[in-house]
Design a protein around this motif. Sequence first.
Motif, PDB file in Angstrom:
ATOM      1  N   LEU A 318       0.833  -1.211   0.000  1.00 53.37           N
ATOM      2  CA  LEU A 318       0.000   0.000   0.000  1.00 53.37           C
ATOM      3  C   LEU A 318       0.866   1.259   0.000  1.00 53.37           C
ATOM      4  N   ARG A 319       2.086   1.122   0.537  1.00 58.23           N
ATOM      5  CA  ARG A 319       2.998   2.257   0.672  1.00 58.23           C
ATOM      6  C   ARG A 319       2.312   3.446   1.343  1.00 58.23           C
ATOM      7  N   LEU A 320       1.767   3.202   2.509  1.00 57.98           N
ATOM      8  CA  LEU A 320       1.172   4.290   3.277  1.00 57.98           C
ATOM      9  C   LEU A 320       1.747   4.304   4.684  1.00 57.98           C
ATOM     10  N   GLY A 321       2.155   5.473   5.106  1.00 58.35           N
ATOM     11  CA  GLY A 321       2.633   5.657   6.469  1.00 58.35           C
ATOM     12  C   GLY A 321       2.157   7.009   6.966  1.00 58.35           C
ATOM     13  N   TRP A 322       2.401   7.289   8.250  1.00 61.36           N
ATOM     14  CA  TRP A 322       1.934   8.566   8.791  1.00 61.36           C
ATOM     15  C   TRP A 322       2.897   9.061   9.856  1.00 61.36           C
ATOM     16  N   LEU A 323       3.084  10.357   9.842  1.00 60.22           N
ATOM     17  CA  LEU A 323       3.927  11.010  10.839  1.00 60.22           C
ATOM     18  C   LEU A 323       3.040  11.886  11.706  1.00 60.22           C
ATOM     19  N   VAL A 324       3.270  11.841  13.022  1.00 62.84           N
ATOM     20  CA  VAL A 324       2.646  12.820  13.919  1.00 62.84           C
ATOM     21  C   VAL A 324       3.779  13.728  14.365  1.00 62.84           C
ATOM     22  N   LEU A 325       3.629  15.012  14.073  1.00 61.91           N
ATOM     23  CA  LEU A 325       4.790  15.914  14.165  1.00 61.91           C
ATOM     24  C   LEU A 325       4.622  17.000  15.221  1.00 61.91           C
ATOM     25  N   PRO A 326       5.737  17.419  15.813  1.00 59.18           N
ATOM     26  CA  PRO A 326       5.713  18.640  16.618  1.00 59.18           C
ATOM     27  C   PRO A 326       5.255  19.802  15.729  1.00 59.18           C
ATOM     28  N   ALA A 327       4.570  20.791  16.324  1.00 56.27           N
ATOM     29  CA  ALA A 327       3.943  21.859  15.531  1.00 56.27           C
ATOM     30  C   ALA A 327       4.918  22.505  14.547  1.00 56.27           C
ATOM     31  N   SER A 328       6.161  22.728  14.997  1.00 58.78           N
ATOM     32  CA  SER A 328       7.099  23.473  14.143  1.00 58.78           C
ATOM     33  C   SER A 328       7.541  22.671  12.917  1.00 58.78           C
ATOM     34  N   LEU A 329       7.299  21.360  12.912  1.00 57.54           N
ATOM     35  CA  LEU A 329       7.756  20.550  11.775  1.00 57.54           C
ATOM     36  C   LEU A 329       6.653  20.279  10.746  1.00 57.54           C
ATOM     37  N   VAL A 330       5.394  20.585  11.105  1.00 66.34           N
ATOM     38  CA  VAL A 330       4.291  20.187  10.217  1.00 66.34           C
ATOM     39  C   VAL A 330       4.440  20.829   8.837  1.00 66.34           C
ATOM     40  N   GLU A 331       4.604  22.132   8.814  1.00 65.46           N
ATOM     41  CA  GLU A 331       4.663  22.803   7.524  1.00 65.46           C
ATOM     42  C   GLU A 331       5.875  22.399   6.683  1.00 65.46           C
ATOM     43  N   PRO A 332       7.085  22.410   7.291  1.00 66.73           N
ATOM     44  CA  PRO A 332       8.242  21.993   6.471  1.00 66.73           C
ATOM     45  C   PRO A 332       8.133  20.566   5.948  1.00 66.73           C
ATOM     46  N   ILE A 333       7.583  19.669   6.765  1.00 68.97           N
ATOM     47  CA  ILE A 333       7.483  18.271   6.299  1.00 68.97           C
ATOM     48  C   ILE A 333       6.403  18.168   5.219  1.00 68.97           C
ATOM     49  N   ALA A 334       5.286  18.867   5.400  1.00 66.49           N
ATOM     50  CA  ALA A 334       4.227  18.838   4.384  1.00 66.49           C
ATOM     51  C   ALA A 334       4.752  19.424   3.063  1.00 66.49           C
ATOM     52  N   ASP A 335       5.553  20.484   3.169  1.00 69.11           N
ATOM     53  CA  ASP A 335       6.160  21.074   1.957  1.00 69.11           C
ATOM     54  C   ASP A 335       7.090  20.067   1.291  1.00 69.11           C
ATOM     55  N   ALA A 336       7.898  19.388   2.122  1.00 70.14           N
ATOM     56  CA  ALA A 336       8.856  18.407   1.577  1.00 70.14           C
ATOM     57  C   ALA A 336       8.096  17.273   0.883  1.00 70.14           C
ATOM     58  N   LYS A 337       6.960  16.890   1.447  1.00 71.91           N
ATOM     59  CA  LYS A 337       6.153  15.824   0.829  1.00 71.91           C
ATOM     60  C   LYS A 337       5.629  16.283  -0.536  1.00 71.91           C
ATOM     61  N   LEU A 338       5.174  17.519  -0.599  1.00 71.59           N
ATOM     62  CA  LEU A 338       4.702  18.041  -1.891  1.00 71.59           C
ATOM     63  C   LEU A 338       5.823  18.067  -2.916  1.00 71.59           C
ATOM     64  N   ARG A 339       6.996  18.495  -2.443  1.00 71.81           N
ATOM     65  CA  ARG A 339       8.135  18.563  -3.373  1.00 71.81           C
ATOM     66  C   ARG A 339       8.544  17.161  -3.821  1.00 71.81           C
ATOM     67  N   ALA A 340       8.379  16.188  -2.946  1.00 69.00           N
ATOM     68  CA  ALA A 340       8.806  14.817  -3.283  1.00 69.00           C
ATOM     69  C   ALA A 340       7.898  14.202  -4.336  1.00 69.00           C
ATOM     70  N   ASP A 341       6.567  14.305  -4.151  1.00 66.68           N
ATOM     71  CA  ASP A 341       5.682  13.569  -5.080  1.00 66.68           C
ATOM     72  C   ASP A 341       4.256  14.110  -5.172  1.00 66.68           C
ATOM     73  N   LEU A 342       4.022  15.303  -4.647  1.00 67.74           N
ATOM     74  CA  LEU A 342       2.684  15.931  -4.675  1.00 67.74           C
ATOM     75  C   LEU A 342       1.629  15.135  -3.911  1.00 67.74           C
ATOM     76  N   GLY A 343       2.076  14.246  -3.033  1.00 67.26           N
ATOM     77  CA  GLY A 343       1.111  13.553  -2.165  1.00 67.26           C
ATOM     78  C   GLY A 343       0.916  12.096  -2.522  1.00 67.26           C
ATOM     79  N   SER A 344       0.504  11.308  -1.511  1.00 63.99           N
ATOM     80  CA  SER A 344       0.247   9.871  -1.717  1.00 63.99           C
ATOM     81  C   SER A 344      -1.149   9.683  -2.308  1.00 63.99           C
ATOM     82  N   PRO A 345      -1.388   8.538  -2.981  1.00 64.08           N
ATOM     83  CA  PRO A 345      -2.658   8.334  -3.695  1.00 64.08           C
ATOM     84  C   PRO A 345      -3.891   8.559  -2.811  1.00 64.08           C
TER      85      PRO A 345
END
Length: 470
Positions: A318-345
């Motif tokens: 399925l290639r699905l995982g999830w991160l629960v992040l400290p508040a300061s990391l949510v935006e940078p990680i979400a941005d990095a995810k978009l840059r990586a592949d624009l999101g999981s299916p």
Amino acid sequence: MSKIRTNSAPELFLEVRRGNAEPLHVQLEQQLREGIRGGRLLGASNLPSSRALALGLGVSRGVVVEAFAQLAAEGYLVTRPGGSTGVADSAVVAAARAQPARPRAPRIEFDLRPGRPDLDLFPREVWLRSARRVLAEAPSQRLGYLDGRGVPELREALSTYLNRVRGTAAGADAIVVSSGFTQGLALVAGVLVARGVRRVGLEDPGLAESRRVIAAAGLTVVPIAVDESGLRVDLLAAADVDAILVTPAHQYPTGAVLAADRRAALLDWAARGDRLIIEDDYDAEFRYDRQPIGALQGLAPEHVVYAGTASKVLAPGLRLGWLVLPASLVEPIADAKLRADLGSPAIDQLIVADLVARGDLGRHLRRMRPIYRRRRDALLLALRRYLPALKPVGASAGIHVLAWLPSGLDAARLVKVAAEEGIGLAGYSSPTATPDGIVFGYAAASEPAIREGISRLAVIVTRTGVSRRT
Ligand SMILES: Cc1ncc(COP(=O)(O)O)c(C=O)c1O
């Protein structure tokens, strides 16, 4: 529930599963045909009688008769004078001719590699029902580009589920959906590098793939020893790391559970130095003797990145995982995810959200736990009986067991020879830990296959040449 029956005469390991899509006689036909083509059954000039084989497999005689008749019609089997059934001479010749031409990629007959749930027991019906519901009901905009955190339905469902089952303190807004734990770790590592982090601690022994992912991001990996109480937290002070990746609920691969005093010391280490704990919670739902230990994240949400995955509870494909992040990391990680592949299916995310929210994931886990526990017991019993020199360790949990090898036994060599004989294993060896080990996965093999695989492994181990390091 699918029911597995096997016949394990040493030269003729056959297995049929009730509940499979394939009828029993077709399963049997396929295995006999493959056995003849692959040369495995060529020595069996006479097969057992249909009555004996039916008895051994726990199926009706008609199933075996039908399989034999089909293979006779195809020219693989013949009926000999006196009524016995054997492999046809023409099939023997054809298989022998085919042998040298085929580069021998050994077929894994006994899959004892770690990290694999039983994919035959994936909840297909439930998945189909959720898929139907999702396609009928999901708003059309869910099929468009998403923000980097993943679909809101999945983040909501995971937040409720993880807080209840794993003791996290996870708001839906703190969750980022990734392509499995592996991508989640890569995203976190990349953001840490951008923030100036240089050194990250990793459990030793630990998961080689995680070491590669962290190193690939440009970080220095610092091994931190593990003992029977989990990570040696006392070694962190001298290690000069800004973050640590741990598997506290069930250490990979030793199976240790991080002791209560070490959990407290680890949280204290993170809070005092404003450091980060990455909590890999890959298989905590599988604990067989008591409630699993709760997630560290619930105790210090601002210092812990909690990482979960569908790979063990459902399926790695399925290639699905999830991160629960400290508040300061949510935006940078979400941005990095978009840059990586624009999101999981999105559709898969919505289906998993539906499964989780309706309690179907919980029901699936309640179904799987006793099956995996029995397989774990079968593995430990077989190791005691056939390979008593191996020392299994770890809590009654998860879907793998590490067994230390007696000193001098070479894991890599044993894995290689076992693979040549159809037994899939994974070895563990570390330059810093003295003995080698084998990490046995037991979730994907039936109990009889586990017993048979381990008894065959014992034969390999006692053979000279594999028994000592060269
Ligand atoms: C320790 C550990 N963490 C995480 C994972 C899951 O990784 P992924 O979600 O990328 O499949 C595995 C799978 O084998 C594992 O062994």
